[in-house]
Design an enzyme around this catalytic site. Structure first.
Site, PDB file in Angstrom:
ATOM      1  N   CYS A 222       0.890  -1.113   0.068  1.00  0.00           N
ATOM      2  CA  CYS A 222      -0.155   0.025  -0.029  1.00  0.00           C
ATOM      3  C   CYS A 222       0.917   1.057  -0.035  1.00  0.00           C
ATOM      4  O   CYS A 222       1.897   1.276   0.630  1.00  0.00           O
ATOM      5  CB  CYS A 222      -0.717  -0.014   1.406  1.00  0.00           C
ATOM      6  SG  CYS A 222      -1.880   1.394   1.428  1.00  0.00           S
ATOM      7  N   ASN A 380      -4.351  11.664  -4.475  1.00  0.00           N
ATOM      8  CA  ASN A 380      -4.910  10.929  -3.527  1.00  0.00           C
ATOM      9  C   ASN A 380      -5.142  11.514  -2.195  1.00  0.00           C
ATOM     10  O   ASN A 380      -4.431  11.990  -1.246  1.00  0.00           O
ATOM     11  CB  ASN A 380      -4.161   9.391  -3.173  1.00  0.00           C
ATOM     12  CG  ASN A 380      -4.793   8.782  -2.063  1.00  0.00           C
ATOM     13  OD1 ASN A 380      -6.025   8.900  -1.647  1.00  0.00           O
ATOM     14  ND2 ASN A 380      -4.027   7.471  -1.688  1.00  0.00           N
TER      15      ASN A 380
END
Length: 531
Positions: A222, A380
């Site tokens: 991640c 993001n």
């Protein structure tokens, strides 16, 4: 959108051509079914939405206020309800997209059960979710158009020609719920051939934009966790080309590639880049390796050495076999990654950062734009950031720099609820509210997304319902906390039978069986309580 009467006339002509065998087919019903199913294939969707994204990118280049947004989805129903809500509250889906998060597929959609974001989930689950999202969005179209068709019938039945004309105009100008999806292909799930094959499946399902990252596929982490490992540029560019070939093969010439760099948080590489001459791309990548000068006579068994600037050096290698980058080189590596990706076929950039700081992002984009003037970011707005703490600390630092008194605040404790109504807390909230506008104006952010918002909203709403329903509130927890709010906020899904397609099915039964149709929407349907 096709003209309603044109579709009716076209169907009428076709039916008459087939004479008696088709005499029971109603041309108006044919037209309605065609309009309710505008997109016949995923490729139709990909071509349509790619054109939208390209126009939006041009609009942004003219004015940074024209940035775009999306929210992450893990189920078709979630994506459907988002776009229904967007149309209800904002009147248009313009510049609103959906995001498909690999993290949420791993956590929520894998047959293995919940998994970490490490590309361990089935690759087929990615195109499957794209198709599911578009199935639900198309169903939202069918449902809303069905309501317009009913209004048209009612107006005609009442002899209200003005209302009938206005309703037909609404049908002709109907805006679809089908919007672009930016879809996460992680690090490509294997070599460049594997990336190409998966990209094809994603595009065939409807994806017009594919996001790919420069991590090692079998070491993928991640973006907000430690242990990230990047690949040399040549490896990453091969995958970008693989995605482009997939778009072109399938006729989606406007397909969008988002190249993500994790170099800011990645301190490791799995391999030393191939280099042919000083200053080439491989040599630039290797220049960031943390190396020690070494003499030939000091080499030990298994040592790996390279020649750099006329000198023999030994890259620092971990027990895992991974090589270490020099500390503090993350931003320089990000800038090189971004420039190289845009020069080799990517359309948009994604820089994964540790905190949401407009100044830091903008500083890197400024350097990129010195080489690629129209470089644009997908950013993001991650739930992995503690937005409250980050922006309160940014507000604290700004106040301190401006010479304001900050003695009432403890910088490391700014998450405390006691700061919620303070001047600093309010300033931080204003900065958060303006983050997307500021980021698009000052840091080249074309698209803002939240990767996993509905993971958190589902958890929060379920927590509150369980707290009340299993406690003293009992049924009131559902009625006051859910249903009453649905009714008063005008949520379409309060009529869950209709949302699931019951009324559309009734229409079809009537088309097919006429008066003999057994329909579910009669007087005894309890959904009538919500009319």
């Amino acid at each position: 959108m096709s003209n309603y009467q044109t579709e009716v006339q076209s169907a009428d002509g076709l039916i008459k051509d087939h004479q008696s065998p088709w005499s029971a087919i109603n041309p108006e019903y044919v037209a309605r079914m065609k309009l309710q199913n505008r997109f016949k294939t995923g490729l139709d969707i990909a071509k349509y939405t790619a054109a939208i994204m390209r126009k939006d990118m041009q609009d942004y280049d003219l004015d940074s206020a024209n940035y775009t947004q999306s929210l992450g989805c893990w189920h078709g129903f979630i994506g459907q309800q988002k776009m229904i809500a967007v149309k209800k509250h904002h009147g248009t889906t313009d510049k609103r997209y959906l995001y498909l998060s690999g993290w949420m597929i791993a956590a929520l959609r894998s047959e293995f059960g919940p998994l970490p974001d490490q590309s361990m989930h089935e690759k087929t689950s990615v195109p499957a979710l794209i198709k599911e999202l578009y199935d639900f969005l198309k169903q939202a179209d069918a449902r809303e158009l069905r309501g317009l068709f009913k209004d048209l019938d009612d107006a005609k039945g009442a002899g209200d020609q003005i209302k009938a004309q206005r309703t037909q105009e609404a049908i002709d100008n109907f805006q679809t719920h089908v919007v672009p999806i930016i879809a996460d292909i992680d690090a490509g799930f294997g070599n460049e051939e594997a990336t190409y094959l998966l990209a094809k499946k994603m595009i065939e399902a409807g994806a017009c934009a594919i996001q790919i990252e420069n991590q090692v596929s079998d070491e993928k982490q991640c973006g907000h966790q430690d242990g990230k490992v990047t690949v040399p540029h040549a490896d990453f560019l091969a995958k970008i080309r693989a995605v482009r070939y997939a778009f072109l093969e399938l006729g989606v010439d406007d397909g969008v590639i988002v190249a993500r760099t994790d170099s800011l948080g990645a301190g490791l590489t799995k391999q030393i880049a191939v280099t042919q001459e000083p200053g080439d791309l491989g040599d630039q990548y290797n220049a960031f390796l943390d190396c020690d000068a070494i003499a030939a006579e000091d080499l030990k068994n298994g040592d790996v050495v390279i020649k750099q600037n006329g000198q023999l050096v030994k890259p620092k290698r971990l027990a895992s076999g991974l090589f270490q980058f020099k500390p503090g080189t993350g931003e320089d590596r990000c800038v090189l990654d971004c420039i190289t990706s845009l020069q080799n076929g990517a359309d948009l950039l994604w820089i994964e950062t540790a905190t949401p700081h407009v100044g830091q992002i903008g500083g890197m984009v400024k350097r990129i734009r010195e080489v690629i003037p129209n470089a644009k970011l997908v950013y993001n707005n991650s739930p992995s950031f503690n937005w409250t703490l980050n922006f309160r600390q940014q507000a604290y630092d700004a106040m301190l720099e401006a010479g304001e008194d900050v003695s009432a605040y403890e910088r490391d404790q700014l998450m405390d609820v006691k700061y919620d109504d303070t001047a600093l807390g309010q300033k931080a909230d204003q900065m958060i509210q303006a983050f997307q506008r500021d980021g698009s104006r000052e840091a080249g952010i074309f698209h803002h997304l939240i990767t996993l918002p509905t993971y958190h909203t589902a958890a929060l709403s379920t927590d509150q319902l369980a707290k009340g329903y299993y406690g003293e509130a009992g049924m009131l927890a559902y009625v006051a906390g859910v249903q009453r709010k649905e009714i008063r906020e005008g949520l379409a899904c309060v009529k869950h039978q209709d949302m699931a397609g019951s009324n559309i099915g009734d229409d079809h039964k009537e088309y097919f069986s006429g008066e003999a149709a057994l329909k579910a929407s009669g007087a005894d349907n309890t959904m009538n309580q919500f009319d």
